[in-house]
Design a protein around this motif. Structure first.
Motif, PDB file in Angstrom:
ATOM      1  N   ILE B 128      -1.055  -5.260   4.352  1.00 40.30           N
ATOM      2  CA  ILE B 128      -1.841  -5.689   3.194  1.00 40.30           C
ATOM      3  C   ILE B 128      -1.754  -7.209   3.036  1.00 40.30           C
ATOM      4  O   ILE B 128      -2.733  -7.881   2.731  1.00 40.30           O
ATOM      5  N   GLU B 130      -1.659  -9.379   5.149  1.00 43.96           N
ATOM      6  CA  GLU B 130      -2.467 -10.119   6.109  1.00 43.96           C
ATOM      7  C   GLU B 130      -3.847 -10.477   5.558  1.00 43.96           C
ATOM      8  O   GLU B 130      -4.421 -11.495   5.917  1.00 43.96           O
ATOM      9  N   THR B 131      -4.387  -9.614   4.686  1.00 47.42           N
ATOM     10  CA  THR B 131      -5.740  -9.884   4.201  1.00 47.42           C
ATOM     11  C   THR B 131      -5.806 -10.114   2.692  1.00 47.42           C
ATOM     12  O   THR B 131      -6.784 -10.638   2.192  1.00 47.42           O
ATOM     13  N   ASP B 132      -4.807  -9.655   1.952  1.00 46.00           N
ATOM     14  CA  ASP B 132      -4.873  -9.752   0.488  1.00 46.00           C
ATOM     15  C   ASP B 132      -3.654 -10.525  -0.027  1.00 46.00           C
ATOM     16  O   ASP B 132      -2.699 -10.757   0.713  1.00 46.00           O
ATOM     17  N   THR B 272      -7.030  -7.744  -4.477  1.00 41.07           N
ATOM     18  CA  THR B 272      -8.219  -6.949  -4.157  1.00 41.07           C
ATOM     19  C   THR B 272      -7.936  -5.455  -4.060  1.00 41.07           C
ATOM     20  O   THR B 272      -8.701  -4.646  -4.576  1.00 41.07           O
ATOM     21  N   VAL B 273      -6.846  -5.066  -3.410  1.00 42.64           N
ATOM     22  CA  VAL B 273      -6.585  -3.629  -3.240  1.00 42.64           C
ATOM     23  C   VAL B 273      -6.157  -2.960  -4.527  1.00 42.64           C
ATOM     24  O   VAL B 273      -6.243  -1.741  -4.643  1.00 42.64           O
ATOM     25  N   GLU B 275      -3.447  -1.469  -7.131  1.00 44.14           N
ATOM     26  CA  GLU B 275      -2.110  -0.916  -6.964  1.00 44.14           C
ATOM     27  C   GLU B 275      -2.090   0.180  -5.905  1.00 44.14           C
ATOM     28  O   GLU B 275      -2.872   1.125  -5.963  1.00 44.14           O
ATOM     29  N   LEU B 276      -1.173   0.044  -4.961  1.00 42.01           N
ATOM     30  CA  LEU B 276      -0.938   1.088  -3.951  1.00 42.01           C
ATOM     31  C   LEU B 276       0.481   1.594  -4.134  1.00 42.01           C
ATOM     32  O   LEU B 276       1.396   0.793  -4.372  1.00 42.01           O
TER      33      LEU B 276
END
Lengths: 361, 361
Positions: B128, B130-132, B272-273, B275-276
């Motif tokens: 995660i 890496e992009t966010d 962006t994602v 909460e995971l």
């Protein structure tokens, strides 16, 4: 890396914006959309413009519905370009054909965003599958259904009223059939289970929608310390497997019962790892686009291997037994039989997989 | 690929067995353990036998405690071999030194099993990140503490009694200080937050143990629809961050409150994602060894990149504000200040991060 984008709805637009905002060396060179935008020279309404552009290495597909997306995916693979797709309907319609074509053409075909939205569900299935044997998958994979049930439960309202709220907030489509009828969850179950069990699952596994859920049913369940979640459920033993999609009865103190609003939560059980759960936003423009960005980075870095599903699986519905909660009482049976009965009588049914609902004590 | 194994306790033994059982082309050539086993010719009590064996490409470290593990890890890196470690105490003791040495030597250094047991937590943070931009981490990262609280809650018993049960079932050590005092969660928080925020977090962030939790405190919270979980909590804003470990007040209808027994559940929030959450077995021989197997497969397949943490982070404890629940009442403040107060008065304190406990409606 230069890519093309198919579709410019919520997800396509979000993807375009995320790629502009982030310094990932991934540039959207062309965009396929029906209505040409005179201000954006990248836009075309012809797929050929994309297929014939040799600078375009990868295509990100964010269309909705089965066709023409499925045909486009195949044309892109045949042109030797890599594919990243968020389109579960197109993928599930011919998952076997697509994976085999990708294998034959040597193209990378990634679809993290197709199942579980932004949750890294597909990648983690692949990761765990490599070293362990996955023996069960289950999960809340449709945010619209979850939003509706959560709303009914918290506010004590009827299905129709919760659906209307979901529609007014943009969580449900004007035509919500694909969500509440279970077809969307079916697509995600087909993709997830095939990958997890290393073989293609059959296309006509049992599905029951949640349209007939009532406030009274939720109240009855509440008295037993239980509630409903709309889920896929699947078990595997060796080369045998079963999978179904239906409203499920879960204990109020389970993780699933506490998944709220439009969130998703998917679980896999491996012989050695035990149960793993993955929770997050199952839909929405930016979260879904973010999963596509992660796939694009994998293509850019060539960090992927083809998915070759080699097992011949045998469907065995005796693997999922439990209790069906009907408006007229409970009945023990196989998930598949209980779904047939609910359909025949045209009534609501929620399935309790007792293994899941034992007190962990 | 030929590897060596350091340590032959529950995790080391499980790893050896998993590798024998699975066809992964990874062979344990040497095993370092104190007591030589005359029946197993792989066993040695000398680290030099391993360092000097050029056939050994990678070393899997499953020792416990800081030393000699930390020195061994560095000696192995200096010998040009790759390292997979499950040892949070050794890693956290000099995370910066280890990562920098690995970078300098070009050796792969993986430690999925160090934080969150079998949960693919470390890999997903890296993915995660890496992009966010990750802006918050929190989680239940110690199974022993969770088992004790869950037991107290369900059976209405006192801390000491729940601890005794945990010890008799093998969920807690004879000396449980590292778990219930928070040091184990501290180690995992240090590793996780440094990776997530792309810079090394300071070593002396606030930690409060859960030894003083009482049945009465749980009952009081229950009346408010809340309970306690032992967690790490961390927030980041740009280059500023705060992190702490303490008993946390959570709503009964949260995911965390429904994490039972010795399970773990760790969350990350990205811009962006969203909460995971990642849930699974946080300890146990086979689950932990399985995470090491996944790392070994990554080393085997050369599918890794060095972790270079480049940001200079600034600790700012004003990022975590909330309410402290003391035996004498509630008090608003910063997590760091409330922990200092609890330590000074030698009393229990559980922290409520109100952002987390808003009704999601």
């Amino acid at each position: 890396m230069k890519i093309a984008l198919l579709g410019y709805g919520t997800v396509g637009r979000s993807l375009d914006e995320l790629l502009k905002r982030r310094d990932l060396n991934i540039e959207v060179k062309r965009i396929l959309r029906r209505n040409k935008d005179p201000k954006d020279s990248r836009v075309t309404d012809s797929i050929d413009d994309i297929l014939q552009d040799e600078e375009i290495v990868c295509v990100a597909e964010a269309l909705s519905g089965r066709e023409p997306a499925d045909s486009y995916l195949k044309m892109i693979m045949e042109s030797g370009k890599h594919v990243v797709s968020a389109n579960k309907a197109a993928i599930a319609s011919d998952f076997e054909g697509l994976l085999k074509l990708a294998g034959k053409m040597g193209t990378t075909f990634l679809f993290e965003a197709s199942s579980g939205g932004t949750i890294p569900w597909i990648e983690n299935i692949k990761e765990i599958r490599e070293t362990d044997e996955i023996v069960s998958l289950k999960g809340i994979l449709n945010g619209t259904c979850n939003f509706i049930i959560d709303k009914m439960e918290r506010e004590g309202i009827e299905f129709e009223d919760a659906l209307r709220t979901a529609q007014s907030l943009g969580y449900a489509e004007a035509d919500p059939t694909a969500d509440i009828g279970g077809h969307d969850t079916y697509n995600k179950a087909l993709i997830s289970c095939s990958l997890a069990y290393n073989g293609f699952v059959k296309k006509d596994f049992p599905v029951l929608g949640m349209e007939k859920l009532t406030r009274d049913m939720l109240k009855e369940l509440e008295a037993e310390g239980k509630t409903v979640r709309f889920m896929m459920l699947s078990e595997r033993s060796g080369d045998r497997y079963a999978v179904g999609v239906a409203p499920m009865v879960v204990r109020k103190d389970s993780i699933e019962a506490n998944v709220r609003q439009n969130f998703n939560c998917a679980s896999l059980t491996g012989v050695t790892v035990g149960e793993l759960k993955f929770y997050g936003q199952g839909s929405g423009g930016y979260p879904t686009a973010d999963a596509m960005v992660r796939d694009l980075v994998r293509v850019r870095d060539k960090k992927t291997e083809p998915d070759i599903l080699e097992k011949k699986l045998v469907y065995d519905d005796s693997l999922i037994e439990g209790v069906g909660y009907f408006p007229f009482g409970k009945k023990r049976g196989l998930l598949s039989e209980l779904i047939v009965e609910a359909r025949k009588k045209d009534v609501f049914m929620a399935f309790e997989h007792e293994e899941d609902n034992e007190v962990n004590a």
